[in-house]
Scaffold this active site. Structure first.
Site, PDB file in Angstrom:
ATOM      1  N   CYS A   1      -3.188  35.631  -4.116  1.00  0.00           N
ATOM      2  CA  CYS A   1      -3.066  35.427  -2.710  1.00  0.00           C
ATOM      3  C   CYS A   1      -2.504  36.469  -1.992  1.00  0.00           C
ATOM      4  CB  CYS A   1      -1.786  34.293  -2.885  1.00  0.00           C
ATOM      5  SG  CYS A   1      -0.523  34.609  -3.633  1.00  0.00           S
TER       6      CYS A   1
ATOM      7  N   GLU B   1       3.947  29.849 -17.641  1.00  0.00           N
ATOM      8  CA  GLU B   1       4.667  29.499 -16.292  1.00  0.00           C
ATOM      9  C   GLU B   1       6.032  29.699 -16.168  1.00  0.00           C
ATOM     10  OE1 GLU B   1       3.811  28.922 -12.876  1.00  0.00           O
ATOM     11  OE2 GLU B   1       6.045  28.487 -12.756  1.00  0.00           O
TER      12      GLU B   1
HETATM   13  N1  SAH Z   1      -2.498  29.030 -10.996  1.00  0.00           N
HETATM   14  C1  SAH Z   1      -1.547  27.888 -10.278  1.00  0.00           C
HETATM   15  C2  SAH Z   1      -0.111  28.330  -9.494  1.00  0.00           C
HETATM   16  C3  SAH Z   1      -0.394  29.539  -8.840  1.00  0.00           C
HETATM   17  S1  SAH Z   1       0.813  29.844  -8.037  1.00  0.00           S
HETATM   18  C4  SAH Z   1      -2.432  27.003  -9.329  1.00  0.00           C
HETATM   19  O1  SAH Z   1      -3.479  27.306  -9.124  1.00  0.00           O
HETATM   20  O2  SAH Z   1      -1.889  25.825  -9.202  1.00  0.00           O
HETATM   21  C5  SAH Z   1       1.671  31.373  -8.955  1.00  0.00           C
HETATM   22  C6  SAH Z   1       2.635  30.802  -9.888  1.00  0.00           C
HETATM   23  O3  SAH Z   1       3.510  31.807 -10.575  1.00  0.00           O
HETATM   24  C7  SAH Z   1       3.750  29.761  -9.530  1.00  0.00           C
HETATM   25  O4  SAH Z   1       3.782  28.524 -10.227  1.00  0.00           O
HETATM   26  C8  SAH Z   1       5.137  30.376  -9.812  1.00  0.00           C
HETATM   27  O5  SAH Z   1       6.217  29.240 -10.252  1.00  0.00           O
HETATM   28  C9  SAH Z   1       4.748  31.465 -11.050  1.00  0.00           C
HETATM   29  N2  SAH Z   1       5.579  32.338 -11.476  1.00  0.00           N
HETATM   30  C10 SAH Z   1       6.064  33.224 -10.472  1.00  0.00           C
HETATM   31  N3  SAH Z   1       6.750  34.348 -11.134  1.00  0.00           N
HETATM   32  C11 SAH Z   1       6.178  34.136 -12.569  1.00  0.00           C
HETATM   33  C12 SAH Z   1       6.555  34.887 -13.703  1.00  0.00           C
HETATM   34  N4  SAH Z   1       7.202  36.082 -13.636  1.00  0.00           N
HETATM   35  N5  SAH Z   1       6.010  34.364 -14.983  1.00  0.00           N
HETATM   36  C13 SAH Z   1       5.373  33.309 -14.817  1.00  0.00           C
HETATM   37  N6  SAH Z   1       5.147  32.450 -13.776  1.00  0.00           N
HETATM   38  C14 SAH Z   1       5.507  32.836 -12.656  1.00  0.00           C
END
Ligand code: SAH
Length: 480
Positions: free
Chosen positions: A435, A359
């Site tokens: 999403c 993340e």
């Molecule tokens: N799976 C989690 C969050 C999904 S939302 C849940 O269900 O609660 C998508 C997430 O991707 C967010 O937390 C965002 O901060 C993260 N994110 C965005 N770009 C990213 C990247 N390039 N690498 C890793 N994480 C990323």
């Protein structure tokens, strides 16, 4: 009868290529039939080939509308009158459904909303993903039993109306005008009591609302969180200042504590003149600055700044689907990319040998580690960084391996470099939580060209009355 046309939910206005013979102007009145539904759930109709996008219009409506913005081949119009309502039109439960910028689909029956979401995913997978007969692989859409009062998090702006009275509610669509509303139809009912108590306290103690134009005034937002399983409630006041500015704070605390489950009252300091709701500093007023909640058997600690899914009941269905599709037997190594606070990772850790989460937000990873410890998982390890950098790096340096890879990217989907590495790692299964069905379809196509086929798809409605769609897709190696 299925009345939403095959083209539903898939139109990009820039691609419309019809002959338009007439010229249309702003403020022009038109009459038209709504024959399609757009990406945000808006109605689409045509006048002499000219496409108009109309908020608050439903497929099957005949409306009189005023053109608000006229481009060459398409425009945006406002419904002035519904001349003949569609059979799918319903009276919104919420009296401010139209001006409020929150719900965009409340005037469409919930059944049709689900149908729209199902078709949107199907159409994206067929047209962008190039998959034929995908409907055979799609499960029936998982809708909510009760599509109201489902949200566990709310952020209410506080301001003053023209007469100078304190108000709170929601912003009107595409504006910062506050539509007063304390009993939102999709929020937990406890919010109404909270809002009334906070406003009462503010009036009694002459505490001002923040004014975006001048940067003066104290209370910016009232943020609430509710643990649906634990019953715990949090109230966080976002202030243009610190907690000392809350005169007679004990009055507020005493009043809020009359609410069952009130566990945490805190202040978030935000002195910046920005649209960002929350600052980074939290001050305790009553109780700890967090609450707990569960999804399934996994317990999570949630603070005002934590990212946590807003619809816990549907999230459980979504995560259980992800777990079911992962088909874990206890010996697997699983990577969970874009893991947030590790919600899916910990769900998977219940059944896998080892889970690795990645993340980009460091604070989210702090929460993920804390939640892993709190639940006694010693088989979950987390990395801070971009998925498209961490995974290729770990693969090239350390030759990491995966039986199953789970991804849950933001709306823009997965980075190409990440998809390349995933393919190189050759997991048996990929579980793609999405999403945005358009980017899901794009990525599924790329994975399809590299040897992965779609086995199953399910659409889970997390956001009733909005156009948002959540999908879980199982892909497996074609040669296995
Ligand atoms: N799976 C989690 C969050 C999904 S939302 C849940 O269900 O609660 C998508 C997430 O991707 C967010 O937390 C965002 O901060 C993260 N994110 C965005 N770009 C990213 C990247 N390039 N690498 C890793 N994480 C990323």
């Amino acid at each position: 009868m299925v009345r939403i046309p095959e083209t539903s939910g898939y139109k990009n206005p820039k691609n419309i290529n019809l002959e338009v013979n007439m010229e249309f102007k702003k403020n022009q009145m038109v009459e038209l039939y709504i024959d399609d539904i757009g990406n945000e759930g808006e109605g689409i109709g045509h006048v002499d080939g000219y496409a108009l996008f109309l908020k608050d219009a439903v497929v099957g409506d005949r409306v009189r509308a005023k053109i608000m913005k006229a481009k060459k081949k398409y425009g945006y119009a406002r419904v002035e009158e519904v001349l003949e309502p569609s059979r799918d039109r319903v009276k919104p439960v919420c009296p401010v459904a139209r001006p409020c910028g929150g719900c965009t689909l409340q005037h469409l029956s919930y059944e049709k909303q689900l149908e729209y979401k199902f078709r949107k995913v199907k159409n994206c997978l067929e047209r962008i993903g190039g998959l034929e007969n995908i409907e055979e692989k799609m499960e029936p859409v998982y809708g909510m039993d009760e599509p109201y009062h489902y949200r566990n998090k709310a952020q209410f702006p506080v301001g003053t109306d023209k007469e100078g009275n304190l108000v709170t509610g929601f912003y009107a669509g595409k504006s910062h005008q506050i539509i007063p509303c304390t009993d939102c139809a999709i929020q937990h009912p406890v919010n109404q009591k909270i809002l009334e108590k906070v406003l009462h306290y503010m009036r009694k103690n002459h505490i001002s609302a923040y004014d975006e134009k001048t940067g003066k005034g104290l209370v910016r937002h009232i943020v609430t969180r509710v643990g649906f399983t634990t019953g715990e409630v949090m109230v966080c006041l976002v202030l243009n200042g610190n907690r000392k500015k809350l005169k007679n704070a004990e009055q507020l605390v005493d009043s809020l504590r009359e609410i069952e489950g009130m566990t945490s009252i805190c202040v978030n300091v935000n002195r910046e003149r920005t649209n960002k709701i929350l600052g980074s500093q939290i001050e305790e007023v009553y109780g700890p600055p967090y609450i707990y909640d569960y999804i399934g058997n996994v317990k999570y600690q949630i603070g005002p700044l934590s990212f946590f899914q807003v619809n816990p009941r549907q999230t459980r269905i979504l995560y259980e689907k992800a777990l079911e599709y992962a088909q874990l037997e206890g010996e697997e190594t699983v990577w969970d990319l874009y893991c947030g606070i590790g919600t899916i990772s910990l769900f998977l850790a219940q059944k896998a040998k080892q889970v690795y989460g990645v993340e980009i937000v460091p604070e989210a990873i702090d929460d993920a580690r804390l939640n892993a410890r709190m639940n006694g998982f010693d088989n979950a390890q987390f990395f801070v960084g971009k998925a498209e950098e961490v995974l290729p790096g770990e693969y090239e340096k350390n030759g990491v391996y995966a039986d199953v890879i789970v991804v849950d990217p933001p709306r823009k989907g997965c980075d190409g470099k990440l998809l390349d590495t995933m393919v190189k790692m050759a997991p048996k299964r990929i579980v793609y939580v999405s999403c945005d069905p358009a980017t899901l379809a794009r990525d599924v196509k790329i994975l399809g060209e590299q040897g992965y086929q779609v086995d199953k798809v399910s659409v889970v409605d997390q956001f009733g009355h909005s156009g948002h769609v959540e999908t879980v897709c199982l892909l497996s190696r074609k040669d296995k």
